[in-house]
Motif scaffolding. Structure first.
Motif, PDB file in Angstrom:
ATOM      1  N   ILE A  34       6.050  38.899  12.834  1.00 28.46           N
ATOM      2  CA  ILE A  34       5.037  39.281  13.936  1.00 28.46           C
ATOM      3  C   ILE A  34       5.824  39.150  15.185  1.00 28.46           C
ATOM      4  CG2 ILE A  34       3.036  38.683  15.242  1.00 28.46           C
ATOM      5  CD1 ILE A  34       1.970  37.749  12.584  1.00 28.46           C
ATOM      6  N   ASP A  35       6.055  40.362  15.760  1.00 27.96           N
ATOM      7  CA  ASP A  35       6.614  40.482  17.202  1.00 27.96           C
ATOM      8  C   ASP A  35       5.997  39.689  18.213  1.00 27.96           C
ATOM      9  OD1 ASP A  35       8.299  42.556  18.762  1.00 27.96           O
ATOM     10  OD2 ASP A  35       6.908  41.681  19.878  1.00 27.96           O
ATOM     11  N   MET A  36       6.617  38.462  18.603  1.00 27.78           N
ATOM     12  CA  MET A  36       6.099  37.663  19.606  1.00 27.78           C
ATOM     13  C   MET A  36       5.488  38.066  20.884  1.00 27.78           C
ATOM     14  SD  MET A  36       7.516  33.802  20.627  1.00 27.78           S
ATOM     15  CE  MET A  36       8.523  34.414  21.786  1.00 27.78           C
ATOM     16  N   ILE A  37       6.261  39.099  21.493  1.00 30.78           N
ATOM     17  CA  ILE A  37       5.837  39.436  22.667  1.00 30.78           C
ATOM     18  C   ILE A  37       4.702  40.347  22.580  1.00 30.78           C
ATOM     19  CG2 ILE A  37       6.471  41.101  24.733  1.00 30.78           C
ATOM     20  CD1 ILE A  37       9.570  40.326  23.991  1.00 30.78           C
ATOM     21  N   ASP A  38       4.675  41.372  21.685  1.00 32.42           N
ATOM     22  CA  ASP A  38       3.362  42.029  21.490  1.00 32.42           C
ATOM     23  C   ASP A  38       2.153  41.124  21.110  1.00 32.42           C
ATOM     24  OD1 ASP A  38       4.001  44.504  21.566  1.00 32.42           O
ATOM     25  OD2 ASP A  38       3.963  44.984  19.604  1.00 32.42           O
ATOM     26  N   PHE A  39       2.297  40.225  20.323  1.00 32.96           N
ATOM     27  CA  PHE A  39       1.376  39.202  19.956  1.00 32.96           C
ATOM     28  C   PHE A  39       0.937  38.386  21.232  1.00 32.96           C
ATOM     29  CE2 PHE A  39      -0.250  35.022  18.598  1.00 32.96           C
ATOM     30  CZ  PHE A  39      -1.223  35.336  17.859  1.00 32.96           C
ATOM     31  N   LYS A  40       1.621  38.036  21.855  1.00 36.06           N
ATOM     32  CA  LYS A  40       1.210  37.158  23.109  1.00 36.06           C
ATOM     33  C   LYS A  40       0.590  38.034  24.220  1.00 36.06           C
ATOM     34  CE  LYS A  40       2.722  33.148  22.164  1.00 36.06           C
ATOM     35  NZ  LYS A  40       1.729  31.940  21.911  1.00 36.06           N
TER      36      LYS A  40
END
Lengths: 259, 178
Positions: A34-40
């Protein structure tokens, strides 16, 4: 890349995951699945949505609802025969309504005729009209018909300032009227004059006099809205002394906490 | 509601006191229009009275209530479309009567952008966001209201958030160019 886990992320954002599932999301982020930047960014946006607020609805919304409810209750009553209907219609046209309409007509006509004369005369007439309106409100509040009393409360909401007579009549109505709807509408109107000490004291002392759940809840909302902390003890007494419905009890507990 | 169904109409007052604000908030975030929202709240309670005999009490009351609210909004939208009436927007809608964007503080700017972004979402996606984020409903309850599977609601929510993120980004760039 996060599309593969859209349901899982949706559950996470809405707080529908247990600890084990949350740990799985964290593991997927740590593993780069899961892409962390997108998720955050999505998590922050979800939190920021709190900023989109809703204004308070107007008192008119409540007035319209209770007028509709009264009409529905009246139409749900058993039907009378023709002569009874005729008598009822005739009775409805008597004293308070006719007098109120008549007074408004005369005063309105008089003001119209006087327009163009000086301002002091107009002000005097306006004051006289307000006095008459207050007199009619008090008279209608004492009437036998629930619809008339409800109408009187609604008319009193239009008074620009708290008048002592009107306040006393509304507080008496709040403590004694047989109709729950009339009592709730009295609270809505009195709330408008919340700066007035008599109104504040009257509303707090009315708490102990109420037996209806609807009225108690309406008073609880009013106390929070007006920030009347001295009402806490009244609510605590109700919780201790009465066998309240569980929903009402919870509502009062949250009201006490808010206050 | 079961008591209202059994003829104790005064109990509808209790429901009104408890739910008028959540319903108003639901309609306001859908329309960003105060008068229309108040009309729609009234319409929901009228429908509750009219269709009280159909209330079974088997599911959560809020699910039944928001289903009625959803239909009331759809009917209102269709009616306006039919009459080709463009709704007049509130003066303060989206900060129309408020200071120029450049004069706002950062939080107010962000709030304005978020409101506009929410308003630009597809109706079904917007509804999922409103019901889950603001009204605190579970996806299973929203699924019942929208007549789709719970899984479809979750996908709708994820995509709504993704769309929101893109719209917010675009609006922020547009405003910074002004």
């Amino acid at each position: 890349m996060n599309e593969k886990y859209e349901e899982l992320i949706a559950d996470y954002l809405n707080g529908e995951l247990d600890e084990q599932e949350k740990a799985r999301v964290e593991a997927l982020i740590a593993g780069g699945e899961i892409d962390m930047i997108d998720f955050k960014a999505m998590e922050q946006l979800h939190s920021e949505l709190e900023m989109v607020s809703t204004p308070e609805p107007s008192a008119e919304m409540s007035n319209r609802f209770y007028a509709m409810l009264e009409e529905e209750k009246a139409s749900a009553k058993p039907k009378f025969n023709i002569s009874e209907k005729f008598n009822e219609l005739f009775a409805a046209l008597t004293m308070p309504r006719l007098a109120y309409a008549f007074v408004l007509l005369i005063v309105g006509g008089f003001i119209g005729a006087q327009l163009g004369s000086n301002d002091s005369q107009i002000n005097e007439l306006t004051n006289q009209m307000q006095d008459m309106r207050e007199m009619m409100i008090v008279s209608m509040l004492e009437g036998a018909s629930t619809t008339d009393r409800l109408r009187a409360v609604n008319i009193s909401a239009e008074l620009p300032i708290a008048d002592e007579k009107a306040v006393r009549a509304l507080l008496f109505t709040l403590n004694n009227d047989e109709s729950v709807n009339v009592r709730v509408q009295s609270i809505e109107t009195l709330k408008k004059w919340g700066e007035d000490e008599t109104v504040r004291e009257g509303l707090v002392s009315a708490i102990g006099a109420q037996n209806s759940d609807v009225v108690i809840i309406a008073l609880a909302d009013a106390m929070v809205e007006m920030g009347l902390q001295n009402s806490k003890s009244e609510f605590e007494n109700l919780i201790q002394e009465r066998n309240l419905n569980i929903n009402v009890k919870e509502k009062l507990e949250s009201t006490i906490a808010s206050l | 509601m079961m008591k209202v169904k059994d003829g104790d109409l005064d109990k509808l007052g209790l429901l009104f006191e408890r739910y008028n604000r959540p319903l108003y908030s639901f309609f306001y975030k859908k329309t960003f229009h105060t008068d229309v929202s108040e009309d729609l709240v009234q319409s929901v309670f009228e429908r509750m009275l009219k269709y009280r005999s159909t209330y079974s009490g088997s599911g959560a009351f809020t699910t039944w209530m928001f289903s009625i609210a959803r239909n009331a909004h759809i009917d209102h939208y269709r009616q306006n479309k039919k009459h080709n009436e463009k709704e007049e927007l509130d003066e303060d809608r989206m900060g129309g009567a408020s200071p120029e964007f450049g004069e706002m503080d950062e939080r107010t700017k962000r709030k304005k952008i978020l409101e506009q972004a929410l308003d630009q979402l597809d109706e079904d996606k917007k509804e999922v966001v409103i019901l889950s984020r603001y009204e605190g409903l579970k996806y299973a309850e929203i699924a019942e209201i929208q007549g789709v599977t719970e899984s479809a609601v979750k996908v709708r929510f994820f995509r709504a958030m993704k769309d929101l993120k893109n719209i917010v980004h675009t609006l922020s760039e547009e405003y910074s160019d002004e």
